[in-house]
Structure formats: structure tokens, C-alpha cells
Design an enzyme around this catalytic site. Structure first.
Site, PDB file in Angstrom:
ATOM      1  N   SER A   1       0.736  -1.282   0.136  1.00 14.57           N
ATOM      2  CA  SER A   1      -0.102  -0.258   0.088  1.00 14.57           C
ATOM      3  C   SER A   1       0.860   1.312  -0.144  1.00 14.57           C
ATOM      4  CB  SER A   1      -0.957   0.020   1.240  1.00 14.57           C
ATOM      5  OG  SER A   1      -1.242  -1.103   1.631  1.00 14.57           O
TER       6      SER A   1
ATOM      7  N   HIS B   1      -2.551  -3.449  -6.155  1.00 18.12           N
ATOM      8  CA  HIS B   1      -3.072  -3.034  -4.750  1.00 18.12           C
ATOM      9  C   HIS B   1      -4.524  -3.228  -4.555  1.00 18.12           C
ATOM     10  CE1 HIS B   1      -3.768   0.466  -1.703  1.00 18.12           C
ATOM     11  NE2 HIS B   1      -3.520  -0.568  -1.180  1.00 18.12           N
TER      12      HIS B   1
ATOM     13  N   GLU C   1      -6.103  -1.109  -7.713  1.00 21.88           N
ATOM     14  CA  GLU C   1      -5.104  -0.087  -8.110  1.00 21.88           C
ATOM     15  C   GLU C   1      -3.935  -0.703  -8.773  1.00 21.88           C
ATOM     16  OE1 GLU C   1      -4.897   4.119  -5.779  1.00 21.88           O
ATOM     17  OE2 GLU C   1      -4.343   2.316  -4.635  1.00 21.88           O
TER      18      GLU C   1
ATOM     19  N   ASN D   1      -4.954   6.811  -1.614  1.00 19.28           N
ATOM     20  CA  ASN D   1      -4.394   7.333  -0.379  1.00 19.28           C
ATOM     21  C   ASN D   1      -3.985   8.624  -0.507  1.00 19.28           C
ATOM     22  OD1 ASN D   1      -5.390   5.126   1.223  1.00 19.28           O
ATOM     23  ND2 ASN D   1      -3.298   4.086   0.593  1.00 19.28           N
TER      24      ASN D   1
HETATM   25  P1  NAI Z   1      -0.776 -10.032   7.494  1.00 19.33           P
HETATM   26  O1  NAI Z   1       0.037  -9.786   8.473  1.00 19.33           O
HETATM   27  O2  NAI Z   1      -2.331 -10.211   7.633  1.00 19.33           O
HETATM   28  O3  NAI Z   1      -0.409 -11.005   6.519  1.00 19.33           O
HETATM   29  C1  NAI Z   1       1.045 -11.039   6.155  1.00 19.33           C
HETATM   30  C2  NAI Z   1       1.366 -12.430   5.821  1.00 19.33           C
HETATM   31  O4  NAI Z   1       2.591 -12.715   5.308  1.00 19.33           O
HETATM   32  C3  NAI Z   1       1.467 -13.311   7.295  1.00 19.33           C
HETATM   33  O5  NAI Z   1       0.892 -14.484   7.312  1.00 19.33           O
HETATM   34  C4  NAI Z   1       2.950 -13.491   7.380  1.00 19.33           C
HETATM   35  O6  NAI Z   1       3.111 -14.883   8.079  1.00 19.33           O
HETATM   36  C5  NAI Z   1       3.318 -13.674   5.919  1.00 19.33           C
HETATM   37  N1  NAI Z   1       4.840 -13.316   5.650  1.00 19.33           N
HETATM   38  C6  NAI Z   1       5.600 -12.487   6.207  1.00 19.33           C
HETATM   39  N2  NAI Z   1       6.764 -12.384   5.714  1.00 19.33           N
HETATM   40  C7  NAI Z   1       6.749 -13.449   4.605  1.00 19.33           C
HETATM   41  C8  NAI Z   1       7.682 -14.052   3.699  1.00 19.33           C
HETATM   42  N3  NAI Z   1       8.872 -13.542   3.803  1.00 19.33           N
HETATM   43  N4  NAI Z   1       7.579 -15.020   3.106  1.00 19.33           N
HETATM   44  C9  NAI Z   1       6.110 -15.588   2.936  1.00 19.33           C
HETATM   45  N5  NAI Z   1       5.042 -15.043   3.917  1.00 19.33           N
HETATM   46  C10 NAI Z   1       5.624 -13.789   4.720  1.00 19.33           C
HETATM   47  O7  NAI Z   1      -0.758  -8.757   6.275  1.00 19.33           O
HETATM   48  P2  NAI Z   1      -1.827  -8.242   5.385  1.00 19.33           P
HETATM   49  O8  NAI Z   1      -2.724  -7.225   5.816  1.00 19.33           O
HETATM   50  O9  NAI Z   1      -2.370  -9.108   4.585  1.00 19.33           O
HETATM   51  O10 NAI Z   1      -0.944  -7.266   4.565  1.00 19.33           O
HETATM   52  C11 NAI Z   1      -0.251  -7.947   3.496  1.00 19.33           C
HETATM   53  C12 NAI Z   1       0.318  -6.992   2.307  1.00 19.33           C
HETATM   54  O11 NAI Z   1      -0.913  -6.472   1.814  1.00 19.33           O
HETATM   55  C13 NAI Z   1       1.280  -5.658   2.992  1.00 19.33           C
HETATM   56  O12 NAI Z   1       2.129  -5.166   2.106  1.00 19.33           O
HETATM   57  C14 NAI Z   1       0.035  -4.488   3.245  1.00 19.33           C
HETATM   58  O13 NAI Z   1       0.701  -3.242   3.281  1.00 19.33           O
HETATM   59  C15 NAI Z   1      -0.909  -4.852   1.767  1.00 19.33           C
HETATM   60  N6  NAI Z   1      -2.048  -4.356   2.111  1.00 19.33           N
HETATM   61  C16 NAI Z   1      -2.736  -4.749   3.320  1.00 19.33           C
HETATM   62  C17 NAI Z   1      -4.225  -4.058   3.408  1.00 19.33           C
HETATM   63  C18 NAI Z   1      -4.944  -4.275   4.489  1.00 19.33           C
HETATM   64  O14 NAI Z   1      -5.971  -3.732   4.850  1.00 19.33           O
HETATM   65  N7  NAI Z   1      -4.578  -5.131   5.393  1.00 19.33           N
HETATM   66  C19 NAI Z   1      -4.907  -3.262   2.122  1.00 19.33           C
HETATM   67  C20 NAI Z   1      -4.071  -3.367   0.852  1.00 19.33           C
HETATM   68  C21 NAI Z   1      -2.693  -3.869   1.069  1.00 19.33           C
END
Ligand code: NAI
Length: 661
Positions: A118, A139, A151, A190
Site C-alpha cells: 500500500s 493494490h 489499483e 490514499n
Molecule cells: P498480514 O499480517 O495479515 O499477513 C501477512 C502474511 O505474510 C503473514 O501471514 C506472514 O506470516 C506472511 N509473511 C511475512 N513475511 C513473509 C515471507 N517472507 N514469506 C512468506 N510469507 C510471509 O498482512 P496483510 O494485512 O495481509 O498485508 C499484506 C500486504 O498487503 C502488505 O504489504 C500490506 O501493506 C498490503 N495491504 C494490506 C491491506 C489491509 O487492509 N490489510 C490493504 C491493501 C494492501
């Protein structure tokens, strides 16, 4: 393209994997620990179950979709067959780059890597790959299964073919897309949401409004899906604060008020911890939404609240980060707003937005400096919907007319109604009567129009009355009486229009044509015009108001001569007897009519309307009734803003700007 690997099985990753499987792809789901993948799979199963329950998909399809997702803890195995890899791992540049360097060695040649970041620069993530042209931003919004927007962000080196593939994939996943053409902080959504939330918080900090007032205004006056502070609490105060910090680090000028930092320090992260801008009560279905009274936001200045976000939207368009359509689509689809930010700007009026920005700038500094695009729009008169053009052009919906043309010039506040049967000297038919009616109703309801001009097509005739061929046949006395009354009703509409009406007599105005002109408030004749009530030549009398209106305009004795001798007056003669207000040269006719109309359009529309009513009715009632009418109208004007504008402009020795309020 057959296989997609999703890395990171958390909040976003599991949803993206589900979307890919639903679109028919073989999907591998990877994470750092088996239990995280299992948790992701569980969430997918739950979500598919919900879709099946709602009958969006069958139980069978739910099973098939789930069956296409393969959990794989070993990264090399997970990406071996992947044509597209989508990462949704933690938001940390070094971790994402480290993943990139590993993938670069093991991924299939030509495979595409899409990041769901993001906040981070796509270009920097791409630098970890030996083929940065295959790297792109994709995104999604949370929850990806439900939010309709993606996006798509081009890194500096992203190739056209990579973009095409990801656009296509997003569509296959059932998403609408917006393309962010430059890798800028905040991308599109954003970049506008930040300034909007910040301004909301500043309004509270500066004591201009309370939290509930801002949220009530957003929710109930603008129909946003939730209040702005409610949205901040829902998304996570910490998440928004961190994102803003990233954006600032990447060079975006931000205007974050201290309250964000304070909330984060106090661990008031929003809904997830039960306290943010609001305190949440635990209900049967989880946290209860805050109680926001419906009328608490009536005094909130919405233009001021949205001006900084609009300013950012203008910058996005000017810097060609995204098209104006994508700017608006991103807000509508990504945030659920009923209107885009630029559409709102057009509705507020760019002039009002500018005023708000200038005021904010003078009090609170350069952050509020209006974007050059807004300045440019002002100088071009693109001041929004009311002017007919702003970020968008608002084509005036032409009323469908057969015998007339209604042309509106909202930028000049005038409308032209042109009798369009030049081959028949612009005579009336039965259709004309219906057309006139429709046109008058349209103009009467149009707040952007302050003057109506009626004229004829071609340079021969204004209007030469009824088309006798159209009205002949076995017309009986009763039908003829009705026809006369129809004309009366129609021309009475002209007298009842709130706007003044000018008859621009460009040529012959005989019979009913002359009567049409008599019902107008002003008559301007071209030198070549000839005017007269010529019915007597056919052994008729004027039937559309001529015997009543003409004497009221030129006096009884002259009217008798005109009607009984069926006089045809030249324009000059008509001027001498007071039948027309003005005669102008044929060549300069349109300009002179316009100049007259512009002068009228500058007056206060309310005062004009009331003057017209007093004058028109005054001739029909006893003097004391007419005077009372005048007194009432005079009183009404003291409830208008225009009166105060008129007085202020007089004192300040400037032109008044009447708003019709
Ligand atoms: P989250 O914390 O729920 O999930 C992330 C997952 O990635 C975790 O299960 C973690 O164990 C895993 N992980 C971390 N490092 C890793 C690696 N090296 N290899 C494999 N798995 C790995 O986070 P979330 O919220 O799903 O966010 C993920 C991405 O999406 C981020 O870049 C965030 O900025 C983006 N994002 C999040 C939004 C939201 O509302 N949560 C909306 C849009 C984008």
C-alpha cells in the site's frame, strides 16, 4: 497463463488466493509457517461457504475453487510453475526485497511479480529483480473478496505487456481497475484520503467542529458509507498513521495533525482495540458502531473539509498520475463514496473550493496552496457544474423538440429558443404548442438560466403565426375556441416564467408570431423585421392575446388602428409607437440581443422575477391591490442574500455577484 502463486496467507493473501482460484487458476499459497497457511485456507473455506450460502456460487463450485488451491511451505516448489506471483507479506521494504532476491533465482523465466504493497515504491521493490519490467503494483482493498477495486501501479521500468497481463487478471477476478501511471507515494486513493482525514482531524483540533459533527456531515449530508473518524477507527489509526509517515518519507507533503501520533502513543488504534476516536461497546455481533446523530453535522463546512483532498485530486490529474475518471473511480470503488472527489468539486464549485483553500492558506500556511490546475480552471471559467464545465463537461440535456431548438449557454446564463421551421416562415403547428410547453417547463426549472431569448431560424421570419395548412380542415367553432384558448395558456406561461423573456424579432412577426412577441417582456427588432396583427385581412381577429396585450403595450387608439387596419409596421415604425424596445442593424442583431440579455442576466434573479410579477399583474388589478402586491414583493426581498450582496457591492463600488439566493 495458468498458475498463480500467492505469497503471504494473511488478511490480504488468503483473499487474493481465493480470487485467483475463483477466476480458474491453479493457485499455490505460501507463507513462512504451515500454521499460517492453514489459517489462510480455513479463512478461504469460511468465505467460500458464505458465498455459497448467499447463492453467489454453488456448493459444488465452492469445492472446486477450494480444490484449485495448493498449500506449499517450500518457496521454490510454490513458485516453480507460477506464471504470476502475487505477494502480500508484511509491509517492510527490506523483507520484500529479500523475498525478491530469492525469487529472482527460482521463478520461471518471464513470470510476473505483483506486489500488494500500500505504501512502498514499486520501483524499489523491482530493483531486487533482474527483470524489473516484469514487476508491478497490484493494490487490492480489504477485504479483497468483496472490495470491487484494484489499483494497478506502474513502476519506473514496468513494461506494457506486464501491465496488460495484470489488467486482464484483475478483470478476470471481477475487479474494476484504476491505473496509477506513476510510482508516487499514496498511489491514487490514499493521496486523497490522507488530506481528507487530516483535514477532518484539523477541524476538530482547531475547534471548528466536533468528531460527531464531521462524521454526521460526511454520513448524512454526503451519504458516505461511514464517518471519516469512523473510517479511521475501522482501518486502524496506527495503520493510517504509519502509512502517512511512509508517504512523508517518500517526499509527499503531508499535513498530519498531532492527534494521530497522540492516539497511537495512547494505543488507541481504533475498532480493533475498542478505542480510537470513538470508544466501542461490545455487542452481540462484536464491536457496536458509534452512535452518530443525523443532524449533528448541519453546520460543518463541507467545502472546507474536502478542499485539501480536492486539491490533491487536481494534482494527481495535473501530474498525469491518473486520469480524472480514474481519480473518481478510485474514490467510489475503493472507499465506497457515492461520488468521486472531482465530481464533488464540480458540484461544490471550483470557485468555492478556491476560496476555502485561500482562506486556509492565509491562516495555516503553504500546505493549502491551490494546485495550478485549479487556478487554470478558474481562469478558463471551468468553475464546475453550475457553469456547465469543471473537471467534467456537463452537456445540457437538450429537451427533445420537433419544431424548436432549445440552446442553453449556462456560462452566459442565457437560453435561446429558436422556432425551427424556416421553410414555412417559422409558423406554428400543433406540435409547436407542445414543444413550447416542454421548453418553457425546462427553462423554468433551470437555475442556471437567467434570461430566455425567443427567435426564429433563418433571416426571413421570426414567426408568421399559425400554419394555416396545419390547422385547416373541418375546424368547428368549438374547436376554434379551444385553439384560441390553447394559445392563451401557452403565452401565459411566458408571463409566468421566473426569467425575463426577450423576443428577438429577426424578420416577419405577423399574426400569432406578433402575439408571441407581445407576451414576451422585451422586444428587440432587426432593421428588416416587419410586425403586425394581420388577421383582419382574412376576416379574423387576433386569437392568441393580440386584442388584449397590444393595447396594454401601445395604447388603445393605436391598437385599434393596428388591428382593424391590419397594419404591417416596419421596425422603425414599431419603435415609434412603442411596440418594440429597440431596433438594431441586421448584421449586428445577435450581438445586440446578447448584450441586452447579459445586462439582464447580471441582475438579481429574485428581484427580476418579483418585478416581472408585479408589473404583469399590476395592469390587471385595481391600484390598491397592485400596490399591496408590490409591498409584499418588496418585503420578500429582505429575506434574500442577493439584497445584501447588492448593498455590499454598492458600498464597495464593485459589480455585484447575485446568486439568486
Ligand atoms: P498480514 O499480517 O495479515 O499477513 C501477512 C502474511 O505474510 C503473514 O501471514 C506472514 O506470516 C506472511 N509473511 C511475512 N513475511 C513473509 C515471507 N517472507 N514469506 C512468506 N510469507 C510471509 O498482512 P496483510 O494485512 O495481509 O498485508 C499484506 C500486504 O498487503 C502488505 O504489504 C500490506 O501493506 C498490503 N495491504 C494490506 C491491506 C489491509 O487492509 N490489510 C490493504 C491493501 C494492501
Amino acid at each position: 497463463m495458468k498458475t498463480i502463486t500467492v505469497i503471504g496467507a494473511g488478511t490480504m493473501g488468503h483473499g487474493i488466493a481465493q480470487l485467483a482460484a475463483k477466476a480458474g487458476y491453479q493457485v499455490y499459497l505460501n507463507d513462512v509457517k504451515k500454521e499460517f497457511i492453514d489459517k489462510g485456507l480455513e479463512r478461504i473455506k469460511w468465505s467460500l461457504g458464505k458465498f455459497a450460502k448467499k447463492k453467489d456460487i454453488t456448493e459444488e463450485q465452492a469445492k472446486e475453487i477450494f480444490g484449485r488451491i495448493t498449500p506449499e511451505l517450500d518457496l521454490a516448489k510454490a513458485v516453480r510453475a507460477a506464471d504470476i506471483i502475487i505477494e502480500a507479506i508484511i509491509e517492510d521494504m527490506s523483507v520484500k526485497q529479500e523475498l525478491g532476491r530469492r525469487l529472482d533465482k527460482i521463478m520461471k523465466k518471464g513470470a510476473i511479480f505483483a506486489t500488494n504493497t500500500s505504501t512502498l515504491p514499486i520501483t524499489e521493490i523491482a530493483s531486487a529483480f533482474s527483470h524489473p519490467e516484469n514487476v508491478i503494483g497490484m493494490h487490492f482493498f480489504n477485504p479483497p473478496q468483496l472490495m470491487p477495486l484494484v489499483e494497478i501501479i506502474r513502476g519506473e521500468k514496468t513494461s506494457e505487456s506486464t501491465l496488460t497481463v495484470i489488467v486482464e487478471l484483475s478483470r478476470e477476478m471481477g475487479k474494476d481497475i484504476v491505473t496509477c501511471k506513476k510510482d508516487v507515494p499514496g498511489f491514487i486513493v490514499n493521496r486523497m484520503l490522507g488530506p481528507l482525514l487530516n483535514e477532518a482531524a484539523w477541524m476538530v483540533e482547531r475547534g471548528e467542529a466536533s468528531i460527531t459533527a464531521v462524521d454526521s456531515a460526511a454520513k448524512y449530508r454526503l451519504s458516505l458509507p461511514m464517518g471519516l473518524f469512523e473510517l479511521a477507527d475501522y482501518s486502524g489509526v496506527d495503520v493510517i498513521h504509519n502509512a502517512q509517515k511512509y508517504f512523508v518519507r517518500r517526499g509527499l507533503v503531508s499535513n498530519q495533525p498531532p492527534i494521530w501520533e497522540e492516539k497511537v502513543k495512547a494505543q488507541e488504534f481504533g475498532m480493533k482495540v475498542g478505542k480510537g476516536f470513538y470508544t466501542y461497546k461490545q455487542g452481540a455481533l462484536g464491536w457496536e458502531r458509534p452512535d452518530i446523530p443525523r443532524d449533528a453535522g448541519n453546520n460543518v463546512d463541507l467545502v472546507r473539509l474536502f478542499a485539501p483532498a480536492i486539491n490533491s485530486g487536481a494534482e494527481v490529474v495535473r501530474l498525469e498520475i491518473a486520469t480524472r475518471e480514474d481519480v473518481d473511480k478510485s474514490v467510489k470503488m475503493g472507499l465506497g463514496f457515492p461520488k468521486g472527489i472531482l465530481e464533488m468539486a464540480d458540484e461544490f464549485g471550483i470557485d468555492k473550493v478556491m476560496d476555502a483553500l485561500k482562506d486556509l492558506r492565509s491562516k495555516h500556511g503553504e500546505f493549502y496552496k491551490p494546485d495550478p490546475l485549479l487556478e487554470q480552471m478558474m481562469s478558463e471559467g471551468r468553475t464546475g457544474k453550475e457553469a456547465g464545465k469543471g473537471f467534467y463537461d456537463y452537456e445540457q440535456k437538450a429537451t427533445e423538440l420537433e419544431t424548436l431548438i432549445l440552446k442553453k449557454e449556462p456560462e452566459n446564463k442565457i437560453a435561446w429558443l429558436v422556432l425551427n421551421r424556416p421553410h414555412r416562415l417559422n409558423t406554428f403547428t400543433l406540435e409547436s404548442i407542445a414543444d413550447f410547453r416542454r421548453a418553457f417547463l425546462d427553462v423554468a426549472a433551470d437555475k442556471n438560466i437567467r434570461v430566455l431569448i425567443i427567435t426564429g431560424a433563418g433571416d426571413k421570419a421570426f414567426c408568421t403565426g399559425a400554419d394555416l395548412t396545419a390547422f385547416s380542415g373541418d375546424i368547428n367553432p368549438s374547436a376554434a375556441r379551444d385553439l384560441s384558448a390553447q394559445g392563451h395558456d401557452l403565452f401565459a406561461m411566458i408571463e409566468k416564467l421566473p426569467q425575463p423573456v426577450i423576443a428577438a424579432i429577426n424578420g416577419y412577426a405577423y399574426g400569432g408570431g406578433c402575439e408571441l412577441a407581445l407576451a414576451c417582456d422585451f422586444r428587440i427588432a432587426a432593421e428588416r423585421a416587419k410586425i403586425g396583427l394581420t388577421e383582419m385581412r382574412l376576416s379574423l381577429i387576433p386569437g392568441w392575446g393580440g386584442t388584449q396585450r397590444l393595447p396594454r403595450i401601445i395604447g388603445l387608439a393605436r391598437a385599434k388602428e393596428a388591428i382593424m387596419l391590419a397594419r404591417r409596421y416596419t421596425a422603425e415604425e414599431a419603435l415609434t409607437i412603442g411596440l418594440v424596445n429597440k431596433v438594431v442593424s441586421n448584421d449586428n442583431f445577435e450581438n445586440e440581443v446578447r448584450a441586452f440579455a447579459h445586462e439582464l442576466a447580471k441582475q438579481s434573479p429574485i428581484a427580476i422575477k418579483l418585478a416581472k410579477q408585479c408589473l404583469n399583474h399590476g395592469t390587471q388589478v385595481p391600484l390598491d391591490v397592485g400596490l399591496e402586491l408590490e409591498a409584499q414583493a418588496f418585503g420578500v426581498l429582505f429575506s434574500t442574500e442577493d439584497l445584501f450582496e447588492g448593498i455590499a457591492a454598492f458600498m464597495e463600488k464593485r459589480e455585484p455577484d447575485f446568486k439568486g439566493k
